[in-house]
Design an enzyme around this catalytic site. Sequence first.
Site, PDB file in Angstrom:
ATOM      1  N   ASP A 251       0.836  -1.208   0.000  1.00 52.07           N
ATOM      2  CA  ASP A 251       0.000   0.000   0.000  1.00 52.07           C
ATOM      3  C   ASP A 251       0.869   1.256   0.000  1.00 52.07           C
ATOM      4  O   ASP A 251       1.993   1.236   0.503  1.00 52.07           O
ATOM      5  CB  ASP A 251      -0.896  -0.033   1.252  1.00 52.07           C
ATOM      6  CG  ASP A 251      -2.045   0.952   1.137  1.00 52.07           C
ATOM      7  OD1 ASP A 251      -2.296   1.478   0.029  1.00 52.07           O
ATOM      8  OD2 ASP A 251      -2.688   1.206   2.172  1.00 52.07           O
TER       9      ASP A 251
ATOM     10  N   HIS B  84       2.525   3.340  -8.903  1.00 53.38           N
ATOM     11  CA  HIS B  84       2.366   1.900  -9.144  1.00 53.38           C
ATOM     12  C   HIS B  84       3.572   1.343  -9.914  1.00 53.38           C
ATOM     13  O   HIS B  84       4.022   0.234  -9.658  1.00 53.38           O
ATOM     14  CB  HIS B  84       1.068   1.623  -9.915  1.00 53.38           C
ATOM     15  CG  HIS B  84      -0.166   2.013  -9.139  1.00 53.38           C
ATOM     16  ND1 HIS B  84      -0.354   1.657  -7.834  1.00 53.38           N
ATOM     17  CD2 HIS B  84      -1.272   2.733  -9.497  1.00 53.38           C
ATOM     18  CE1 HIS B  84      -1.529   2.137  -7.405  1.00 53.38           C
ATOM     19  NE2 HIS B  84      -2.085   2.790  -8.398  1.00 53.38           N
TER      20      HIS B  84
ATOM     21  N   ARG C 226      -0.747   9.158  -9.926  1.00 49.88           N
ATOM     22  CA  ARG C 226      -0.752   7.954  -9.081  1.00 49.88           C
ATOM     23  C   ARG C 226      -0.111   6.750  -9.776  1.00 49.88           C
ATOM     24  O   ARG C 226       0.553   5.942  -9.146  1.00 49.88           O
ATOM     25  CB  ARG C 226      -2.202   7.616  -8.703  1.00 49.88           C
ATOM     26  CG  ARG C 226      -2.854   8.631  -7.782  1.00 49.88           C
ATOM     27  CD  ARG C 226      -4.321   8.272  -7.543  1.00 49.88           C
ATOM     28  NE  ARG C 226      -4.458   6.913  -7.045  1.00 49.88           N
ATOM     29  CZ  ARG C 226      -4.291   6.572  -5.777  1.00 49.88           C
ATOM     30  NH1 ARG C 226      -4.004   7.489  -4.871  1.00 49.88           N
ATOM     31  NH2 ARG C 226      -4.418   5.327  -5.399  1.00 49.88           N
TER      32      ARG C 226
ATOM     33  N   ASN D 220     -10.815  -2.800  -5.885  1.00 51.47           N
ATOM     34  CA  ASN D 220     -10.044  -1.793  -6.624  1.00 51.47           C
ATOM     35  C   ASN D 220     -10.702  -1.355  -7.941  1.00 51.47           C
ATOM     36  O   ASN D 220     -10.300  -0.355  -8.535  1.00 51.47           O
ATOM     37  CB  ASN D 220      -8.612  -2.285  -6.896  1.00 51.47           C
ATOM     38  CG  ASN D 220      -7.715  -2.237  -5.682  1.00 51.47           C
ATOM     39  OD1 ASN D 220      -6.764  -2.995  -5.562  1.00 51.47           O
ATOM     40  ND2 ASN D 220      -7.985  -1.323  -4.749  1.00 51.47           N
TER      41      ASN D 220
ATOM     42  N   ASN E  14       1.301   3.418  -2.873  1.00 51.67           N
ATOM     43  CA  ASN E  14       1.839   3.857  -4.174  1.00 51.67           C
ATOM     44  C   ASN E  14       1.290   5.227  -4.577  1.00 51.67           C
ATOM     45  O   ASN E  14       2.024   6.084  -5.065  1.00 51.67           O
ATOM     46  CB  ASN E  14       1.447   2.872  -5.288  1.00 51.67           C
ATOM     47  CG  ASN E  14       2.063   1.506  -5.091  1.00 51.67           C
ATOM     48  OD1 ASN E  14       2.963   1.342  -4.292  1.00 51.67           O
ATOM     49  ND2 ASN E  14       1.557   0.521  -5.811  1.00 51.67           N
TER      50      ASN E  14
HETATM   51  C1  FPP Z   1      -2.054   0.232  -3.242  1.00 50.00           C
HETATM   52  O1  FPP Z   1      -1.551   1.541  -3.240  1.00 50.00           O
HETATM   53  C2  FPP Z   1      -1.529  -0.482  -4.347  1.00 50.00           C
HETATM   54  C3  FPP Z   1      -2.259  -1.067  -5.352  1.00 50.00           C
HETATM   55  C4  FPP Z   1      -3.713  -1.030  -5.438  1.00 50.00           C
HETATM   56  C5  FPP Z   1      -1.618  -1.726  -6.455  1.00 50.00           C
HETATM   57  C6  FPP Z   1      -0.450  -2.581  -6.110  1.00 50.00           C
HETATM   58  C7  FPP Z   1       0.293  -2.727  -7.332  1.00 50.00           C
HETATM   59  C8  FPP Z   1       1.604  -2.660  -7.469  1.00 50.00           C
HETATM   60  C9  FPP Z   1       2.595  -2.560  -6.378  1.00 50.00           C
HETATM   61  C10 FPP Z   1       2.099  -2.673  -8.824  1.00 50.00           C
HETATM   62  C11 FPP Z   1       2.917  -3.795  -9.205  1.00 50.00           C
HETATM   63  C12 FPP Z   1       2.475  -5.128  -8.935  1.00 50.00           C
HETATM   64  C13 FPP Z   1       2.797  -6.126  -9.742  1.00 50.00           C
HETATM   65  C14 FPP Z   1       2.525  -7.514  -9.378  1.00 50.00           C
HETATM   66  C15 FPP Z   1       3.438  -5.869 -11.032  1.00 50.00           C
HETATM   67  P1  FPP Z   1      -2.592   2.724  -3.280  1.00 50.00           P
HETATM   68  O2  FPP Z   1      -2.788   3.128  -4.691  1.00 50.00           O
HETATM   69  O3  FPP Z   1      -3.854   2.321  -2.573  1.00 50.00           O
HETATM   70  O4  FPP Z   1      -1.845   3.837  -2.494  1.00 50.00           O
HETATM   71  P2  FPP Z   1      -2.533   4.994  -1.639  1.00 50.00           P
HETATM   72  O5  FPP Z   1      -3.180   4.334  -0.462  1.00 50.00           O
HETATM   73  O6  FPP Z   1      -1.367   5.831  -1.254  1.00 50.00           O
HETATM   74  O7  FPP Z   1      -3.503   5.690  -2.524  1.00 50.00           O
END
Ligand code: FPP
Length: 250
Positions: A26, A43, A39, A74, A28
């Site tokens: 979490d 990722h 955003r 998501n 990203n």
């Molecule tokens: C949560 O951060 C993250 C995700 C929903 C996506 C996770 C994906 C990756 C790490 C990309 C790569 C993965 C692979 C397997 C290639 P968020 O967007 O909820 O962050 P925030 O809470 O700060 O908004």
Amino acid sequence: MALDSKTDAPRGAGPAGPRHVAIIMDGNGRWAQMRGRPRLLGHHAGAKRVREIVEACPDYGVKYLTIFAFSTENWKRTQSEVAGLMSLFRRYIQREAQDLYRRGVRVRFIGDRIRLDHKLVTLMDDLELLTSGNDRVHLTIALNYGGRDEVTRAAKRLAYEIEMGRLSHKDVDAETLARFLDTHVLPDPDLVIRTSGEARISNFLLWQSAYAEYEFIDTLWPDFSASEFGRIVQNYAARDRRYGGVKAPA
Ligand code: FPP
């Protein structure tokens, strides 16, 4: 951390270390926003961390790594973020497949594939097949995964087996139900790590994590490093897991 050159054994957490670590990646979005960037850039930065952590697993004796890449919830994100993530997953598989194969990583996907696009599902199937003979690290990627959804799908398949007369309701116990879960070939996670300061489990491996240890850390996923991973894994070895029993006498 390197392997012991004499024994080839991991120098990490030792036999008391976690065999299976699951990670909720979490933070990203916040990582990118803090830099005034879209955003999706967060990722992409997060995807790079995946490689580093997979590579670190054998050093710390972690045989199974399960990562939460996209949840059943998501889909509520903006259409452009969802499309960007799906494209990132496709590109990640295409780019990393040979390298994962060569490094002895066995890749599996869990989650409901029904809502994923055909091209992505084909890439997932191909990567599972390509790496099916590997055994150095077992990487499981949760994609369109939700714990409740997984248990519901398992219950539905179980009910179908009963309806078909292949199973009796008298045979249904926790072990039988677990055989219908997406994770049926995996051991339960010993340790679940969530980055970015949020202390919740967000529908991740609900059934499987019944006795897992949890570690909630403030680091945003794109800043998470192999050394922080190693520290957490080593701390785990010091914990006293009793699975509902009592501490064994010294
Ligand atoms: C949560 O951060 C993250 C995700 C929903 C996506 C996770 C994906 C990756 C790490 C990309 C790569 C993965 C692979 C397997 C290639 P968020 O967007 O909820 O962050 P925030 O809470 O700060 O908004």
